[in-house]
Design a protein around this motif. Structure first.
Motif, PDB file in Angstrom:
ATOM      1  N   LEU A  92      -9.091  -6.315   6.495  1.00 14.41           N
ATOM      2  CA  LEU A  92     -10.537  -6.211   6.733  1.00 14.41           C
ATOM      3  C   LEU A  92     -11.311  -5.707   5.518  1.00 14.41           C
ATOM      4  CD1 LEU A  92     -10.335  -4.696  10.296  1.00 14.41           C
ATOM      5  CD2 LEU A  92     -11.413  -6.870   9.724  1.00 14.41           C
ATOM      6  N   SER A  99      -8.575   5.242   0.376  1.00 11.03           N
ATOM      7  CA  SER A  99      -8.518   3.949  -0.286  1.00 11.03           C
ATOM      8  C   SER A  99      -9.135   4.052  -1.656  1.00 11.03           C
ATOM      9  CB  SER A  99      -9.302   2.921   0.521  1.00 11.03           C
ATOM     10  OG  SER A  99      -9.419   1.728  -0.203  1.00 11.03           O
ATOM     11  N   GLY A 100      -8.310   3.903  -2.687  1.00  9.06           N
ATOM     12  CA  GLY A 100      -8.835   3.953  -4.039  1.00  9.06           C
ATOM     13  C   GLY A 100      -9.489   2.647  -4.385  1.00  9.06           C
ATOM     14  N   PRO A 144     -11.185  -0.592  16.096  1.00  4.91           N
ATOM     15  CA  PRO A 144     -10.168   0.229  15.419  1.00  4.91           C
ATOM     16  C   PRO A 144      -9.264   0.966  16.402  1.00  4.91           C
ATOM     17  CG  PRO A 144     -12.311   1.265  15.256  1.00  4.91           C
ATOM     18  CD  PRO A 144     -12.520  -0.007  15.989  1.00  4.91           C
ATOM     19  N   ARG A 153     -15.295  -8.321   2.781  1.00  3.70           N
ATOM     20  CA  ARG A 153     -16.595  -7.724   3.106  1.00  3.70           C
ATOM     21  C   ARG A 153     -17.713  -8.764   3.102  1.00  3.70           C
ATOM     22  NH1 ARG A 153     -17.179  -3.183   4.089  1.00  3.70           N
ATOM     23  NH2 ARG A 153     -15.551  -1.660   3.926  1.00  3.70           N
ATOM     24  N   ILE A 156     -11.271  -2.584   4.499  1.00  9.99           N
ATOM     25  CA  ILE A 156     -11.644  -1.160   4.632  1.00  9.99           C
ATOM     26  C   ILE A 156     -10.946  -0.371   3.537  1.00  9.99           C
ATOM     27  CG2 ILE A 156     -11.536   0.884   6.127  1.00  9.99           C
ATOM     28  CD1 ILE A 156     -11.567  -1.020   8.499  1.00  9.99           C
ATOM     29  N   ILE A 157      -9.704  -0.712   3.267  1.00 16.61           N
ATOM     30  CA  ILE A 157      -9.003  -0.093   2.135  1.00 16.61           C
ATOM     31  C   ILE A 157      -8.472  -1.189   1.217  1.00 16.61           C
ATOM     32  CG2 ILE A 157      -8.403   2.046   3.318  1.00 16.61           C
ATOM     33  CD1 ILE A 157      -5.646   0.994   3.824  1.00 16.61           C
ATOM     34  N   GLU A 158      -8.316  -0.825  -0.015  1.00 20.42           N
ATOM     35  CA  GLU A 158      -7.842  -1.790  -1.012  1.00 20.42           C
ATOM     36  C   GLU A 158      -6.324  -1.692  -1.116  1.00 20.42           C
ATOM     37  OE1 GLU A 158      -9.601  -4.017  -2.702  1.00 20.42           O
ATOM     38  OE2 GLU A 158     -11.379  -3.396  -1.584  1.00 20.42           O
ATOM     39  N   PRO A 159      -5.662  -2.844  -1.260  1.00 20.41           N
ATOM     40  CA  PRO A 159      -4.202  -2.786  -1.414  1.00 20.41           C
ATOM     41  C   PRO A 159      -3.817  -2.379  -2.832  1.00 20.41           C
ATOM     42  CG  PRO A 159      -4.954  -5.058  -1.545  1.00 20.41           C
ATOM     43  CD  PRO A 159      -6.182  -4.219  -1.289  1.00 20.41           C
ATOM     44  N   ASP A 160      -2.605  -1.864  -2.973  1.00 19.70           N
ATOM     45  CA  ASP A 160      -2.100  -1.585  -4.322  1.00 19.70           C
ATOM     46  C   ASP A 160      -1.504  -2.850  -4.942  1.00 19.70           C
ATOM     47  OD1 ASP A 160      -2.769   1.116  -4.208  1.00 19.70           O
ATOM     48  OD2 ASP A 160      -0.970   1.566  -3.060  1.00 19.70           O
ATOM     49  N   GLY A 161      -1.185  -3.804  -4.073  1.00 20.02           N
ATOM     50  CA  GLY A 161      -0.648  -5.062  -4.582  1.00 20.02           C
ATOM     51  C   GLY A 161      -0.852  -6.148  -3.557  1.00 20.02           C
ATOM     52  N   ARG A 164     -28.466  -8.781   2.584  1.00 22.08           N
ATOM     53  CA  ARG A 164     -27.505  -8.260   3.567  1.00 22.08           C
ATOM     54  C   ARG A 164     -27.381  -6.746   3.448  1.00 22.08           C
ATOM     55  NH1 ARG A 164     -22.082  -9.765   2.861  1.00 22.08           N
ATOM     56  NH2 ARG A 164     -21.416  -8.720   4.749  1.00 22.08           N
ATOM     57  N   ALA A 182     -17.344   1.499   8.214  1.00 22.71           N
ATOM     58  CA  ALA A 182     -16.668   1.103   6.974  1.00 22.71           C
ATOM     59  C   ALA A 182     -16.174  -0.335   7.040  1.00 22.71           C
ATOM     60  CB  ALA A 182     -15.502   2.049   6.698  1.00 22.71           C
ATOM     61  N   ARG A 234      -7.496   2.833 -10.459  1.00 20.80           N
ATOM     62  CA  ARG A 234      -6.121   2.368 -10.463  1.00 20.80           C
ATOM     63  C   ARG A 234      -5.274   2.991 -11.575  1.00 20.80           C
ATOM     64  NH1 ARG A 234      -5.007  -3.527  -8.805  1.00 20.80           N
ATOM     65  NH2 ARG A 234      -5.012  -2.486  -6.805  1.00 20.80           N
ATOM     66  N   LYS A 236       0.852  -1.183   0.000  1.00 23.13           N
ATOM     67  CA  LYS A 236       0.000   0.000   0.000  1.00 23.13           C
ATOM     68  C   LYS A 236       0.890   1.236   0.000  1.00 23.13           C
ATOM     69  CE  LYS A 236      -3.830   2.281   0.125  1.00 23.13           C
ATOM     70  NZ  LYS A 236      -4.777   2.170  -1.003  1.00 23.13           N
ATOM     71  N   ARG A 237       0.603   2.114  -0.946  1.00 24.52           N
ATOM     72  CA  ARG A 237       1.364   3.372  -1.035  1.00 24.52           C
ATOM     73  C   ARG A 237       0.465   4.544  -0.672  1.00 24.52           C
ATOM     74  NH1 ARG A 237       3.371   0.684  -5.774  1.00 24.52           N
ATOM     75  NH2 ARG A 237       1.454   1.341  -6.786  1.00 24.52           N
ATOM     76  N   PHE A 238       1.001   5.482   0.049  1.00 23.17           N
ATOM     77  CA  PHE A 238       0.347   6.776   0.241  1.00 23.17           C
ATOM     78  C   PHE A 238       1.303   7.811  -0.332  1.00 23.17           C
ATOM     79  CE2 PHE A 238      -1.835   4.822   4.119  1.00 23.17           C
ATOM     80  CZ  PHE A 238      -3.019   4.622   3.433  1.00 23.17           C
ATOM     81  N   SER A 262     -17.991 -10.143   6.546  1.00 24.58           N
ATOM     82  CA  SER A 262     -17.874  -9.137   7.618  1.00 24.58           C
ATOM     83  C   SER A 262     -18.768  -9.459   8.818  1.00 24.58           C
ATOM     84  CB  SER A 262     -18.178  -7.732   7.083  1.00 24.58           C
ATOM     85  OG  SER A 262     -19.521  -7.647   6.701  1.00 24.58           O
ATOM     86  N   ILE A 270      -3.280  10.523  -2.675  1.00 26.67           N
ATOM     87  CA  ILE A 270      -3.422  11.510  -1.602  1.00 26.67           C
ATOM     88  C   ILE A 270      -2.364  11.227  -0.538  1.00 26.67           C
ATOM     89  CG2 ILE A 270      -4.994  12.293   0.205  1.00 26.67           C
ATOM     90  CD1 ILE A 270      -7.207  11.228  -1.787  1.00 26.67           C
ATOM     91  N   ARG A 306      -6.255  -2.850   8.177  1.00 25.68           N
ATOM     92  CA  ARG A 306      -7.369  -2.266   7.407  1.00 25.68           C
ATOM     93  C   ARG A 306      -7.488  -2.929   6.040  1.00 25.68           C
ATOM     94  NH1 ARG A 306      -7.072   3.814   6.961  1.00 25.68           N
ATOM     95  NH2 ARG A 306      -9.295   3.995   7.259  1.00 25.68           N
ATOM     96  N   TYR A 340     -14.301  -6.007  15.003  1.00 25.34           N
ATOM     97  CA  TYR A 340     -13.164  -5.100  14.784  1.00 25.34           C
ATOM     98  C   TYR A 340     -13.184  -3.958  15.785  1.00 25.34           C
ATOM     99  CZ  TYR A 340     -10.377  -1.514  12.333  1.00 25.34           C
ATOM    100  OH  TYR A 340      -9.461  -0.548  11.999  1.00 25.34           O
TER     101      TYR A 340
END
Lengths: 307, 414
Positions: A49, B396-397, A78, A68, A51-56, B6, B220, B403, A10-12, A71, B411, A46, A76
């Motif tokens: 779970l 989160s994109g 946080p 999800r 909540i965010i998608e990985p870049d790889g 759901r 979320a 992509r 994951k990159r920011f 879920s 960001i 995250r 969870y």
């Protein structure tokens, strides 16, 4: 496996916060994710779970590559605690259960039971805004287990709790494990990990630095000896191992490979005597500091300050 | 449990929380009674304005410089003419002054009098009367001209008695007039605008609560963001329905006490599709207007991280609503124009414009198509708002949507 993650990235911006992290959490275990501040623990959780998608990379939770979709079987807590301040405690717990598929009536009933078991029976009718921070944190934890999840993910669950509440939380985590749940939690407080974890992984700089049991982690470092002479004088260091360091009246050094006996005989014959001697098993803290390195710790702290 | 079931369950869990959290608070009572306060302030303001206007109007007069039989004839004619006007539209009170010396000078002097405020003054022979009028006195001058004409006719006939004795019969139309339908269309657009202005704007700040309380992370993790957004919309829609039910009941009961004359006057106002169907369509378009505007506002509001940002957003949001109202009003005024078609097609003005069409035209197929079109846009708007939120706030994109552009729009971590 309750959780598997392979090569998570994951990159920011241009920073790789998570850089090829692998995690494998067997079912029914308490699994710790350890690391300094800014190591990428929260981001990894995250991603796991959904909540965010990985870049790889890829992950699977309870056998499902789309977290999800399962879920309802996951609980969870946080890192940043969040509750509606206007809600009553029982309603808040039932609401979190309802989000995960538990009907409101059962949720309210279980909420009362859980609160009584956790020593919060007196606060069942109180609004969240009236609770202390520690109590609110416990309420939130109860909300994450009210639907009896198969997997419980706790991000820094002990932070901000006093020792009494920390002990309550430890008991609760153990009770969940005994119920059959898998627990995945992150922390940078080694004492909790040492007491609770069946397995652990140490992350630093977005990468996994160690994976194994607590015993495996300790085995990566030799035992230490702490020796206090009865008649100290200046010639003593020459007899001790090269890494010996002065600590108060005594000396601390790595236990020699051949054992301590030969060294003790030499020290007695030289007239130093023995006022005190202890053999110390390396702690998880020692392992953590050695694996992560002081530089990484400082870098993590710098990152957190900048953020 | 199927995915849809759901999602529905999760959506209604969020909706229920929001509804309860909004309705069971003392603040809700203020919200519910807000129109009453608006009405009260409006009434007080109106009464003040009316008092001011009345005190100014009490001294205004129209004057004829005449005496004797002519003065009496003109007074009688004035009394007859005056009946044509409604109370508020009647000309100022007529007074007759005895001509003395230079009547032109006398007439001019009346405009400087402190005793009366002359709006217009007539003097000279009725065949060629001279009429002077002051600022805003042109209608009074017209009236005096008509008074001179009628007075002269009375003098020539030699009687102030009416020559014709009409019989008046009030007729109630079996249907509505085109003008009435136009009025109904405008009332419809206005009504929808008012309720959406009052109610849809309420959703703007609802995500701020989750963000400030950090609950968003819990939500979320447990439910898709689309469910969170829909849940919030539905929860606040429940609040809106409660509000409408309350005020609808009040208004219906007040309607029973309306004067008969007003009820008769409203007889011309009607809708082309018939009242029962119109009520259904109005409700359907209210749902769509609420959902569409609410989704936009919710999406915009979700991007705000502080109360200050939320407040800053309220102006463009109100302007957007007023723009949709203006667009749909233009459509209601000319139902077959290109403006109407454009307003019906543009998703955010479509509910207003189509509700107006229900008043103007009896065609039904358009409504089915419009409702489907608007529902599609509700889903699209919520989906886009949720994705923007996920990307902007949760950092989160979505891999499928964003992509390819990631390098350009990443960001920085906070």
């Amino acid at each position: 496996m309750a959780v598997t993650a392979k090569g998570l990235v994951k990159r920011f911006g241009d920073r790789r916060v998570v850089d090829g992290v692998d995690i494998a959490v067997p079912k029914g275990m308490i699994y710790g994710v350890l690391g300094p501040n800014g190591a990428g623990k929260t981001t990894s959780l995250r991603i796991v779970l959904g909540i965010i998608e990985p870049d790889g990379g890829e992950r699977s939770v309870l056998g499902n590559p789309r977290p999800r979709e399962v879920s309802d079987q996951v609980g969870y807590l946080p890192e940043e605690r969040g509750l509606y301040p206007g809600m009553k405690t029982v309603q808040a717990i039932a609401f979190m259960g309802a989000l995960r598929g538990l009907d409101w009536k059962t949720g309210r009933k279980r909420a009362v039971e859980l609160m009584e078991a956790a020593g919060l029976g007196h606060a069942t009718d109180q609004k969240i805004r009236k609770l202390s921070k520690g109590m609110a944190q416990l309420v939130q934890l109860l909300g994450s287990v009210v639907h009896q999840p198969d997997l419980l993910v706790l991000d820094e669950p002990f932070s901000g709790l006093d020792p009494v509440n920390q002990e309550r939380l430890e008991k609760l985590i153990l009770a969940e494990r005994d119920r059959g749940a898998t627990i995945l939690f992150s922390t940078h407080v080694m004492a909790h990990a040492e007491r609770l974890c069946d397995r652990l992984t140490i992350i630093a700089g977005g990468k996994v630095r160690f994976e194994g049991t607590v015993a495996d982690a300790r085995a990566t470092l030799p035992f230490k000896a702490h020796y206090v002479p009865h008649f100290p004088n200046d010639g003593l260091p020459a007899l001790l191992p090269a890494d010996a360091l002065r600590e108060g009246d005594g000396w601390r050094f790595t236990l020699p490979d051949e054992g301590i006996e030969a060294l003790l005989i030499k020290l007695i014959e030289a007239g130093y005597g023995i006022s005190g001697l202890s053999i110390e098993r390396p702690s998880l803290h020692d392992v953590f500091v050695r694996i992560v390195g002081r530089d990484a710790l400082e870098q993590g702290e710098r990152t957190e300050t900048a953020a | 449990m199927s995915n849809l079931a759901r999602l529905t369950r999760q959506t209604f869990t969020i909706a229920r929380r929001d509804f309860v959290a909004t309705v069971f608070t003392p603040t809700f009572l203020l919200f519910l009674l807000a129109p009453l306060m608006m009405l009260a302030f409006g009434t007080v303001g109106g009464m003040g304005a009316a008092t001011m206007a009345k005190s100014g109007g009490d001294k205004v007069r129209i004057v004829v410089l005449a005496e004797g039989e002519r003065a009496r004839t003109l007074a009688a004619t004035d009394a007859r003419l005056r009946r044509i006007y409604r109370e508020r539209e009647r000309p100022p009170v007529l007074i007759a002054e005895k001509p003395a010396g230079d009547v032109a000078k006398q007439a001019r002097a009346l405009f400087d009098s402190k005793a009366i405020e002359a709006s217009a003054v007539l003097y000279g022979p009725l065949e060629k009367p001279q009429i002077l009028y002051g600022p805003q006195g042109d209608r009074s001058a017209d009236y005096l001209a008509q008074l001179a004409e009628q007075g002269l006719q009375v003098e020539k006939i030699g009687s102030t008695q009416a020559l014709s004795e009409p019989t008046r019969i009030a007729i109630a139309r079996s249907g509505t007039t085109a003008g009435g339908q136009g009025q109904a269309a405008f009332f419809t657009v206005f009504g929808l605008f008012m309720v959406s202005l009052l109610l849809a704007g309420q959703v703007v700040g609802t995500m701020a609560e989750e963000r400030s309380n950090k609950v968003i992370e819990i939500l979320a993790a447990a439910v898709p963001l689309e469910s969170v957004f829909f849940g919030k919309l539905i929860g606040m829609f429940g609040v809106a329905l409660l509000f409408l039910t309350f005020w609808g009941t009040v208004v219906l009961n007040i309607g029973a006490f309306l004067p008969v004359k007003l009820a008769t006057a409203l007889g011309d106002v009607g809708v082309a599709v018939g009242m029962p169907l119109f009520v259904l369509l109005f409700f359907a378009y209210f749902v769509m207007a609420y959902m569409l505007l609410g989704a936009v506002f919710l999406g915009i509001g979700a991007q705000a991280s502080t109360q200050r940002e939320l407040q800053m957003m309220s102006l463009p949001i109100t302007i957007f609503q007023v723009a949709m109202f203006g667009f749909a009003s233009a459509a209601a005024a000319s139902p077959d124009s290109w403006v109407a078609t454009a307003a019906e097609l543009f998703p955010f003005s479509s509910p207003f414009a189509m509700a107006a069409r229900a008043a103007n035209s009896s065609e039904l197929w358009r409504h089915g198509a419009a409702l489907a079109w608007q529902a599609l846009w509700v889903v699209l708007t919520v989906t886009i708002a949720a994705r923007l939120f996920r990307r902007g706030v949760l950092q989160s994109g979505s891999p499928r949507l964003f992509r390819r552009r990631r390098a350009a729009v990443d960001i920085p971590v906070s």
